[in-house]
Scaffold this motif. Structure first.
Motif, PDB file in Angstrom:
ATOM      1  N   ALA A  19       0.787  -1.347  -0.110  1.00 45.94           N
ATOM      2  CA  ALA A  19       0.018   0.167  -0.120  1.00 45.94           C
ATOM      3  C   ALA A  19       0.832   1.172   0.149  1.00 45.94           C
ATOM      4  O   ALA A  19       0.490   2.324  -0.494  1.00 45.94           O
ATOM      5  CB  ALA A  19      -1.067  -0.115   1.247  1.00 45.94           C
ATOM      6  N   LEU A  20       2.091   1.225   0.584  1.00 45.50           N
ATOM      7  CA  LEU A  20       2.860   2.492   0.966  1.00 45.50           C
ATOM      8  C   LEU A  20       4.069   2.367  -0.086  1.00 45.50           C
ATOM      9  O   LEU A  20       4.665   3.172   0.073  1.00 45.50           O
ATOM     10  CB  LEU A  20       3.042   2.716   2.442  1.00 45.50           C
ATOM     11  CG  LEU A  20       1.827   3.034   3.115  1.00 45.50           C
ATOM     12  CD1 LEU A  20       2.074   3.022   4.831  1.00 45.50           C
ATOM     13  CD2 LEU A  20       0.824   4.064   2.889  1.00 45.50           C
ATOM     14  N   ILE A  42      -5.462   9.462   2.577  1.00 44.46           N
ATOM     15  CA  ILE A  42      -6.092   8.919   1.382  1.00 44.46           C
ATOM     16  C   ILE A  42      -5.495   7.276   1.566  1.00 44.46           C
ATOM     17  O   ILE A  42      -6.368   6.328   1.292  1.00 44.46           O
ATOM     18  CB  ILE A  42      -5.721   9.411   0.115  1.00 44.46           C
ATOM     19  CG1 ILE A  42      -6.828   9.576  -0.612  1.00 44.46           C
ATOM     20  CG2 ILE A  42      -4.840   8.639  -0.585  1.00 44.46           C
ATOM     21  CD1 ILE A  42      -8.177  10.643  -0.132  1.00 44.46           C
ATOM     22  N   ASP A  43      -4.352   6.999   2.036  1.00 47.06           N
ATOM     23  CA  ASP A  43      -3.845   5.645   2.193  1.00 47.06           C
ATOM     24  C   ASP A  43      -4.598   4.977   2.909  1.00 47.06           C
ATOM     25  O   ASP A  43      -4.475   3.857   2.882  1.00 47.06           O
ATOM     26  CB  ASP A  43      -2.464   5.724   2.657  1.00 47.06           C
ATOM     27  CG  ASP A  43      -1.293   6.338   1.486  1.00 47.06           C
ATOM     28  OD1 ASP A  43      -1.686   5.948   0.363  1.00 47.06           O
ATOM     29  OD2 ASP A  43      -0.727   6.954   1.755  1.00 47.06           O
ATOM     30  N   LEU A  45      -7.893   4.685   3.239  1.00 49.92           N
ATOM     31  CA  LEU A  45      -8.963   3.950   2.855  1.00 49.92           C
ATOM     32  C   LEU A  45      -8.245   2.593   2.139  1.00 49.92           C
ATOM     33  O   LEU A  45      -9.091   1.462   2.230  1.00 49.92           O
ATOM     34  CB  LEU A  45      -9.602   4.929   1.852  1.00 49.92           C
ATOM     35  CG  LEU A  45     -10.211   6.138   2.100  1.00 49.92           C
ATOM     36  CD1 LEU A  45     -10.443   7.010   1.001  1.00 49.92           C
ATOM     37  CD2 LEU A  45     -11.333   5.832   3.009  1.00 49.92           C
ATOM     38  N   ASP A  46      -7.310   2.705   1.413  1.00 46.26           N
ATOM     39  CA  ASP A  46      -6.683   1.642   0.564  1.00 46.26           C
ATOM     40  C   ASP A  46      -6.234   0.472   1.794  1.00 46.26           C
ATOM     41  O   ASP A  46      -6.289  -0.679   1.802  1.00 46.26           O
ATOM     42  CB  ASP A  46      -5.302   2.108   0.188  1.00 46.26           C
ATOM     43  CG  ASP A  46      -4.558   1.064  -0.717  1.00 46.26           C
ATOM     44  OD1 ASP A  46      -5.223   0.209  -1.020  1.00 46.26           O
ATOM     45  OD2 ASP A  46      -3.507   1.492  -1.255  1.00 46.26           O
ATOM     46  N   PHE A  49      -9.039  -1.446   3.006  1.00 44.47           N
ATOM     47  CA  PHE A  49      -9.517  -2.374   2.325  1.00 44.47           C
ATOM     48  C   PHE A  49      -8.683  -3.463   2.054  1.00 44.47           C
ATOM     49  O   PHE A  49      -8.997  -4.736   2.128  1.00 44.47           O
ATOM     50  CB  PHE A  49      -9.542  -1.698   0.967  1.00 44.47           C
ATOM     51  CG  PHE A  49     -11.056  -0.942   0.704  1.00 44.47           C
ATOM     52  CD1 PHE A  49     -12.215  -1.730   1.118  1.00 44.47           C
ATOM     53  CD2 PHE A  49     -11.009  -0.092  -0.015  1.00 44.47           C
ATOM     54  CE1 PHE A  49     -13.454  -0.875   0.860  1.00 44.47           C
ATOM     55  CE2 PHE A  49     -12.250   0.773  -0.475  1.00 44.47           C
ATOM     56  CZ  PHE A  49     -13.324   0.278   0.148  1.00 44.47           C
ATOM     57  N   ARG A  50      -7.415  -3.216   2.030  1.00 48.70           N
ATOM     58  CA  ARG A  50      -6.329  -4.390   2.025  1.00 48.70           C
ATOM     59  C   ARG A  50      -6.588  -5.244   3.218  1.00 48.70           C
ATOM     60  O   ARG A  50      -6.243  -6.628   3.221  1.00 48.70           O
ATOM     61  CB  ARG A  50      -4.957  -3.916   1.731  1.00 48.70           C
ATOM     62  CG  ARG A  50      -4.690  -3.197   0.338  1.00 48.70           C
ATOM     63  CD  ARG A  50      -3.418  -2.718   0.272  1.00 48.70           C
ATOM     64  NE  ARG A  50      -3.041  -1.809  -0.840  1.00 48.70           N
ATOM     65  CZ  ARG A  50      -2.518  -2.504  -1.730  1.00 48.70           C
ATOM     66  NH1 ARG A  50      -1.913  -3.520  -2.107  1.00 48.70           N
ATOM     67  NH2 ARG A  50      -2.205  -1.606  -2.926  1.00 48.70           N
ATOM     68  N   GLU A  52      -8.916  -5.790   5.262  1.00 48.08           N
ATOM     69  CA  GLU A  52     -10.302  -6.616   5.389  1.00 48.08           C
ATOM     70  C   GLU A  52     -10.314  -7.855   4.313  1.00 48.08           C
ATOM     71  O   GLU A  52     -10.731  -8.756   4.768  1.00 48.08           O
ATOM     72  CB  GLU A  52     -11.479  -5.792   4.677  1.00 48.08           C
ATOM     73  CG  GLU A  52     -11.930  -4.713   5.688  1.00 48.08           C
ATOM     74  CD  GLU A  52     -13.023  -3.968   5.242  1.00 48.08           C
ATOM     75  OE1 GLU A  52     -13.989  -3.146   6.190  1.00 48.08           O
ATOM     76  OE2 GLU A  52     -13.346  -3.801   4.117  1.00 48.08           O
ATOM     77  N   LYS A  53      -9.507  -7.500   3.129  1.00 50.04           N
ATOM     78  CA  LYS A  53      -9.372  -8.716   2.186  1.00 50.04           C
ATOM     79  C   LYS A  53      -8.281  -9.769   2.680  1.00 50.04           C
ATOM     80  O   LYS A  53      -8.602 -10.854   2.690  1.00 50.04           O
ATOM     81  CB  LYS A  53      -8.781  -8.020   0.931  1.00 50.04           C
ATOM     82  CG  LYS A  53      -9.293  -8.661  -0.341  1.00 50.04           C
ATOM     83  CD  LYS A  53      -8.878  -8.015  -1.587  1.00 50.04           C
ATOM     84  CE  LYS A  53      -8.615  -8.832  -2.745  1.00 50.04           C
ATOM     85  NZ  LYS A  53      -8.144  -8.095  -3.870  1.00 50.04           N
ATOM     86  N   ARG A  61     -15.935   2.241  10.224  1.00 56.04           N
ATOM     87  CA  ARG A  61     -15.656   3.322  10.576  1.00 56.04           C
ATOM     88  C   ARG A  61     -15.559   3.778  11.806  1.00 56.04           C
ATOM     89  O   ARG A  61     -16.270   3.399  12.628  1.00 56.04           O
ATOM     90  CB  ARG A  61     -16.432   4.157   9.685  1.00 56.04           C
ATOM     91  CG  ARG A  61     -16.063   5.698   9.544  1.00 56.04           C
ATOM     92  CD  ARG A  61     -17.063   6.800   9.119  1.00 56.04           C
ATOM     93  NE  ARG A  61     -16.613   8.003   9.300  1.00 56.04           N
ATOM     94  CZ  ARG A  61     -15.976   8.710   8.349  1.00 56.04           C
ATOM     95  NH1 ARG A  61     -15.763   7.919   7.302  1.00 56.04           N
ATOM     96  NH2 ARG A  61     -15.563   9.909   8.381  1.00 56.04           N
TER      97      ARG A  61
END
Lengths: 133, 159
Positions: A19-20, A42-43, A45-46, A49-50, A52-53, A61
């Motif tokens: 992600a980073l 903004i990272d 949010l990414d 999601f990652r 969670e997956k 939230r």
């Protein structure tokens, strides 16, 4: 089946590397996401999601991050610092923060320093508990 | 000027998948500057094309009620140059969607051959205010824009 904290750490590390765009030796337990790893808002949010997956979990939230009602509430914030009540609210909402980070923050609860609570270890603590639930 | 970088949708499955095509033509001014005597479709505009394909897919999934803004390009890779006369096909799939954001995976094909990948995270900005306020009206999916979608056979607000 619950996964060990060490295994969670390794997988969180992979998530943050992807992600980073950081190197794996930068992703240390005490590294802060924004300060040390250069994450921008903004990272998150990414990253959420990652996570969670990767771990097949749901991250509602305000569960991983400080609650929305904290920063703009005069009961919780006075002259840019968290009040006693605000600090308690933060601790209740973020039991996954690392003890040493929270202690350091308590010494000077300046809300501008709140991002320092976002460490790799904090994410690992959160996910370990969440994945075990 | 409209900033539209897809020509039409060729497939649209609400909340899941969309495909759009874009014909690359020398009638487009930008190709004469990029580059003089050697026109190549700019990669950034292919990212924009994917962002529009995936962004409309994400917007439609919530009846165009959210303001869907590109937050982050997670990955963008291109295997070769695209020249005038070729046709791009953008295929976007929603991977995850939450009240605050959506994540999409995208593949781009040129005349049937895989050209590259563009994966994106979108923000539903009203749910990520961080103390900011945005105009009430949906400046992303305006009425003009929604009516344009009809030409693609995508119903605006599933009318």
């Amino acid at each position: 089946m619950a996964i060990s904290r060490d295994e969670v750490f390794e997988r969180v590390k992979e998530v943050l590397i992807d992600a980073l765009g950081v190197d794996d030796d930068e992703v240390l337990e005490g590294a802060t996401l924004m300060g040390d790893l250069g994450a921008e808002s903004i990272d998150f949010l990414d990253i959420v999601f990652r996570l969670e997956k990767t771990f097949s979990i749901k991250i509602p939230r305000g569960e991983l991050s400080p609650p929305d009602d904290l920063q703009n509430n005069p009961e919780y914030v006075e002259s840019g610092k968290l009040t006693e009540k605000g600090l308690q609210r933060l601790k209740d909402a973020m039991p996954h923060a690392r003890d040493e980070d929270m202690k350091k923050f308590e010494e000077d609860p300046d809300i501008a320093k709140m991002p320092d609570l976002f460490s790799v270890g904090m994410i690992v603590n959160y996910v370990t508990k969440k994945a075990a639930a | 000027m409209r900033w539209i970088w897809i020509d039409k949708f060729t497939a649209f499955e609400s909340g899941r998948y969309a495909a759009a095509i874009k014909n690359v033509t020398l009638a487009e001014d930008h190709l004469h500057d990029h580059f003089p005597a050697y026109p190549v479709m700019p990669a950034c505009l292919m990212i924009e094309g994917m962002a529009q394909t995936a962004g409309i897919l994400v917007g439609e999934a919530r009846d165009f009620k959210e303001k869907v803004i590109l937050a982050k390009v997670k990955r963008a890779s291109f295997l070769r140059e695209v020249r005038p006369g070729e046709q791009l096909r953008y295929e976007a799939t929603i991977e995850q969607v939450s009240p605050e954001a959506a994540s999409t995976a995208g593949k781009i094909y040129v005349d049937g051959e895989l050209l590259g990948n563009v994966d994106i995270v979108f923000s539903h900005i009203d749910n990520n205010l961080s103390g900011l306020t945005f105009p009430k009206e949906n400046f992303v999916f305006t009425e003009d824009f929604k009516s344009l979608l009809h030409t693609y056979n995508v119903s605006a607000g599933r009318a």
